[in-house]
Write an enzyme that holds these catalytic residues in place. Structure first.
Site, mmCIF file in Angstrom:
data_model
loop_
_atom_site.group_PDB
_atom_site.id
_atom_site.type_symbol
_atom_site.label_atom_id
_atom_site.label_comp_id
_atom_site.label_asym_id
_atom_site.label_seq_id
_atom_site.Cartn_x
_atom_site.Cartn_y
_atom_site.Cartn_z
ATOM 1 N N TYR A 192 6.054 -7.947 15.659
ATOM 2 C CA TYR A 192 6.274 -6.998 14.568
ATOM 3 C C TYR A 192 6.944 -5.731 15.088
ATOM 4 O O TYR A 192 7.915 -5.233 14.510
ATOM 5 C CB TYR A 192 4.940 -6.672 13.898
ATOM 6 C CG TYR A 192 4.971 -5.474 12.991
ATOM 7 C CD1 TYR A 192 5.668 -5.518 11.784
ATOM 8 C CD2 TYR A 192 4.299 -4.297 13.323
ATOM 9 C CE1 TYR A 192 5.706 -4.414 10.947
ATOM 10 C CE2 TYR A 192 4.328 -3.206 12.493
ATOM 11 C CZ TYR A 192 5.029 -3.253 11.301
ATOM 12 O OH TYR A 192 5.060 -2.162 10.479
ATOM 13 N N GLY A 242 9.296 -5.803 3.611
ATOM 14 C CA GLY A 242 9.149 -6.658 4.788
ATOM 15 C C GLY A 242 7.694 -6.894 5.114
ATOM 16 O O GLY A 242 6.786 -6.409 4.425
ATOM 17 N N GLY A 293 0.806 -1.210 0.000
ATOM 18 C CA GLY A 293 0.000 0.000 0.000
ATOM 19 C C GLY A 293 0.840 1.262 0.000
ATOM 20 O O GLY A 293 0.644 2.154 -0.837
ATOM 21 N N ASN A 342 4.772 2.852 14.712
ATOM 22 C CA ASN A 342 4.291 3.218 16.044
ATOM 23 C C ASN A 342 4.241 2.013 16.972
ATOM 24 O O ASN A 342 4.223 2.174 18.195
ATOM 25 C CB ASN A 342 2.916 3.879 15.948
ATOM 26 C CG ASN A 342 1.811 2.917 15.560
ATOM 27 O OD1 ASN A 342 1.104 2.376 16.417
ATOM 28 N ND2 ASN A 342 1.640 2.686 14.270
#
Length: 265
Positions: free
Chosen positions: A135, A72, A13, A111
């Site tokens: 993650y 990734g 995206g 974040n």
């Protein structure tokens, strides 16, 4: 004008936003992903590459002046998958940059590297790393790799802790974390226009009224986000029920990532 800019993760995206928004910024845009991509257009190169393949990544980073590293896995996943895509892949990317003399990288951090801080906290670049997921752990690792390659090899990096980048916010949390595609592209250009960046950690967020993050320390880049979420507030608040302030997904900045259990359980 930059001669050649590499964008990894170009099929995703953010990669698609970057591909469109960075047209004309460099003589050639080299687009890479493990997934299929649209054919190369004018002044584009399309290179399919697995970031876990070090030899392929070192070849990918040849004759490149700058790298926007979006590649990734971009969501929570099993450790073994993250190990290859995010840990080995990030190391290989920086090793390719070192060997090929690439001087500046934009690393797409998240974040979720600081997701276990509460929403009542205002964070800047000095905030302690508090990942909310495996993650998020990989993004802490990426920031550490960036620091190492700057201190030892003078490869500059701007690690951008991206909030959420879509055409419009998709829930109440994103009223604080949203970055517009327009602001994202202007940030990418500011990063590579700057005379120097050092090893900089900052937040990828628009000029939102209710943001939890400060980029005062990064003012030297000359980036001024133009958008904010107030234009969407009435629509989002009407579409989503009021949040429960006792819900861990509301208490912590990482949202559902902080509220969920261990991915592999």
């Amino acid at each position: 004008m930059m001669k050649r800019l590499l964008i990894t993760g170009a099929a995703g995206g953010l990669g698609k936003i970057c591909r469109e928004g960075m047209k004309g910024y460099a003589d050639v845009i080299r687009l890479s992903d493990i997934a299929p991509m649209d054919p190369a257009g004018p002044n584009e190169e399309v290179v399919q590459c697995d970031l876990s393949d070090r030899a392929a990544v070192i070849e990918l980073t040849k004759d490149v002046d700058g790298i926007i590293h979006l590649g990734g896995i971009s969501i929570e996943a099993a450790f073994d998958d993250l190990l290859q895509a995010n840990l080995a892949g990030t190391y290989n990317l920086y090793e390719g940059a070192r060997q090929n003399g690439v001087k500046r990288v934009m690393f797409a951090s998240s974040n979720h590297a600081i997701g276990f801080h509460k929403r009542t906290e205002r964070l800047d670049e000095t905030a302690r790393l508090r990942p909310d997921s495996l993650y998020g752990v990989t993004k802490c690792y990426g920031e550490a790799v960036a620091s190492y390659y700057y201190d030892k090899f003078d490869v500059e990096t701007v690690s951008v802790r991206i909030g959420s980048c879509f055409e419009k916010p998709r829930d109440r949390r994103m009223l604080s974390t949203w970055m517009s595609p327009r602001d994202f592209i202007s940030l990418m250009k500011a990063i590579f226009d700057a005379p120097m960046t050092g090893n900089l950690v900052m937040y990828g967020v628009s000029d939102n009224k209710s943001t939890w993050w400060s980029n005062e320390h990064a003012k030297f880049l000359g980036w001024h986000p133009q958008d904010n979420t107030e234009q969407f507030r009435d629509e989002i608040e009407a579409a989503f029920p009021e949040e429960d302030r006792h819900d861990p997904a509301v208490i912590y900045q990482g949202g559902m990532y902080a509220a969920r259990g261990h991915f592999e359980d």
